[in-house]
Design a protein around this motif. Sequence first.
Motif, PDB file in Angstrom:
ATOM      1  N   PRO A  46       0.812  -1.231   0.000  1.00  0.00           N
ATOM      2  CA  PRO A  46       0.000   0.000   0.000  1.00  0.00           C
ATOM      3  C   PRO A  46       0.841   1.276   0.000  1.00  0.00           C
ATOM      4  CG  PRO A  46      -0.730  -1.500   1.756  1.00  0.00           C
ATOM      5  CD  PRO A  46       0.464  -2.143   1.111  1.00  0.00           C
ATOM      6  N   GLU A  47       1.894   1.325   0.833  1.00  0.00           N
ATOM      7  CA  GLU A  47       2.752   2.520   0.904  1.00  0.00           C
ATOM      8  C   GLU A  47       3.425   2.795  -0.432  1.00  0.00           C
ATOM      9  OE1 GLU A  47       4.038   4.692   3.304  1.00  0.00           O
ATOM     10  OE2 GLU A  47       2.616   4.065   4.853  1.00  0.00           O
ATOM     11  N   LYS A  49       2.700   1.583  -3.403  1.00  0.00           N
ATOM     12  CA  LYS A  49       1.765   1.838  -4.496  1.00  0.00           C
ATOM     13  C   LYS A  49       1.430   3.334  -4.529  1.00  0.00           C
ATOM     14  CE  LYS A  49      -1.880  -0.863  -5.909  1.00  0.00           C
ATOM     15  NZ  LYS A  49      -3.207  -1.476  -5.784  1.00  0.00           N
ATOM     16  N   GLU A  50       1.184   3.921  -3.377  1.00  0.00           N
ATOM     17  CA  GLU A  50       0.894   5.350  -3.298  1.00  0.00           C
ATOM     18  C   GLU A  50       2.059   6.163  -3.872  1.00  0.00           C
ATOM     19  OE1 GLU A  50      -0.958   6.306   0.550  1.00  0.00           O
ATOM     20  OE2 GLU A  50       0.001   8.265   0.326  1.00  0.00           O
ATOM     21  N   THR A  51       3.275   5.778  -3.480  1.00  0.00           N
ATOM     22  CA  THR A  51       4.487   6.460  -3.958  1.00  0.00           C
ATOM     23  C   THR A  51       4.617   6.344  -5.473  1.00  0.00           C
ATOM     24  OG1 THR A  51       5.576   5.940  -1.866  1.00  0.00           O
ATOM     25  CG2 THR A  51       7.005   6.540  -3.697  1.00  0.00           C
ATOM     26  N   VAL A  53       2.227   5.542  -7.755  1.00  0.00           N
ATOM     27  CA  VAL A  53       1.105   6.156  -8.491  1.00  0.00           C
ATOM     28  C   VAL A  53       1.276   7.673  -8.578  1.00  0.00           C
ATOM     29  CG1 VAL A  53      -1.387   6.639  -8.393  1.00  0.00           C
ATOM     30  CG2 VAL A  53      -0.557   4.299  -8.085  1.00  0.00           C
ATOM     31  N   ALA A  54       1.859   8.275  -7.524  1.00  0.00           N
ATOM     32  CA  ALA A  54       2.088   9.722  -7.539  1.00  0.00           C
ATOM     33  C   ALA A  54       3.046  10.109  -8.667  1.00  0.00           C
ATOM     34  CB  ALA A  54       2.640  10.192  -6.193  1.00  0.00           C
ATOM     35  N   ALA A  57       0.571   7.178 -13.154  1.00  0.00           N
ATOM     36  CA  ALA A  57      -0.725   6.526 -12.909  1.00  0.00           C
ATOM     37  C   ALA A  57      -0.749   5.076 -13.372  1.00  0.00           C
ATOM     38  CB  ALA A  57      -1.841   7.320 -13.594  1.00  0.00           C
ATOM     39  N   GLU A  60      -1.260   2.188 -10.857  1.00  0.00           N
ATOM     40  CA  GLU A  60      -2.553   1.924 -10.226  1.00  0.00           C
ATOM     41  C   GLU A  60      -2.726   0.416  -9.988  1.00  0.00           C
ATOM     42  OE1 GLU A  60      -4.728   3.615  -8.311  1.00  0.00           O
ATOM     43  OE2 GLU A  60      -4.506   5.225  -9.774  1.00  0.00           O
ATOM     44  N   THR A 113      13.193   9.404  -4.061  1.00  0.00           N
ATOM     45  CA  THR A 113      11.922   9.030  -3.442  1.00  0.00           C
ATOM     46  C   THR A 113      11.799   7.538  -3.139  1.00  0.00           C
ATOM     47  OG1 THR A 113      10.905  10.852  -4.650  1.00  0.00           O
ATOM     48  CG2 THR A 113       9.415   9.243  -3.660  1.00  0.00           C
ATOM     49  N   ARG A 117      12.139   5.944   0.639  1.00  0.00           N
ATOM     50  CA  ARG A 117      10.812   5.554   1.125  1.00  0.00           C
ATOM     51  C   ARG A 117      10.818   4.072   1.535  1.00  0.00           C
ATOM     52  NH1 ARG A 117       8.097   6.396   3.883  1.00  0.00           N
ATOM     53  NH2 ARG A 117       5.889   6.039   4.063  1.00  0.00           N
TER      54      ARG A 117
END
Length: 149
Positions: A46-47, A49-51, A53-54, A57, A60, A113, A117
């Motif tokens: 989850p963490e 994926k957010e990184t 996708v930002a 896209a 996703e 990043t 991360r």
Amino acid sequence: MVMKRVLIAMCLFVAACGGEEDDAPVAWEDMSFDQRFAFMEDVVLPEMKETFVAFDAKFEGMTCVTCHGSGAADGTFAMPSPDLPPLPATEEAFAEYVKDPEIERWGTWMFETVMPRMADVLQIAAYDPMTNTGDFSCNGCHTLEGVEQ
Ligand code: HEC
Ligand code: HEC
């Protein structure tokens, strides 16, 4: 102090984390394979994926396979993944590699990043080229060209 607060904050994300009397989360290096699997599922995917996708896209649909490649299918989850693009192993070859603007864009994002991360989430010190310290680097995920893993 800070470390303790970080671990407590992290605990909120980990369902299996902490019993009534044992509230210290297990460090990544001390986790069993099954604990690592669960941690990847509950926290890392989850963490990250957010990184991802930002940045683009297209991530996703990110899954375990995005990082682990065939290691996700054969169940070893061995890293680094031979299915990710191998990175040049020398400074000269790397400088050549990042002359491609698109590679440069990805590489910069990975460095600024993704690597920090991921290191943060695993609570492993990220590699710092200025001080030549840290344990988690690009080759935590990517193989290096011509280097036996
Ligand atoms: C963003 C990239 C990324 C994603 C997505 C990801 N992983 Fe990982 N995984 C890693 C890295 C990096 C390591 C190795 C960390 C280390 O020890 O240096 C790892 C290690 C593991 C390990 C431990 C392997 C061993 O030999 O101890 C397991 C199990 C695992 N991942 C399972 C999963 C599962 C299941 C998923 C999907 C729910 C997943 N991973 C998603 C990057 C990822
Ligand atoms: C947590 C795992 C992880 C770490 C650490 C990591 N990467 Fe990546 N990298 C990936 C994944 C996953 C992709 C492929 C994404 C996709 O499927 O398009 C990728 C793609 C790339 C690409 C694009 C290559 C291409 O041909 O499109 C470059 C360049 C890159 N990484 C450089 C680096 C560098 C440099 C570092 C260290 C500073 C680094 N990466 C650290 C996971 C990682």
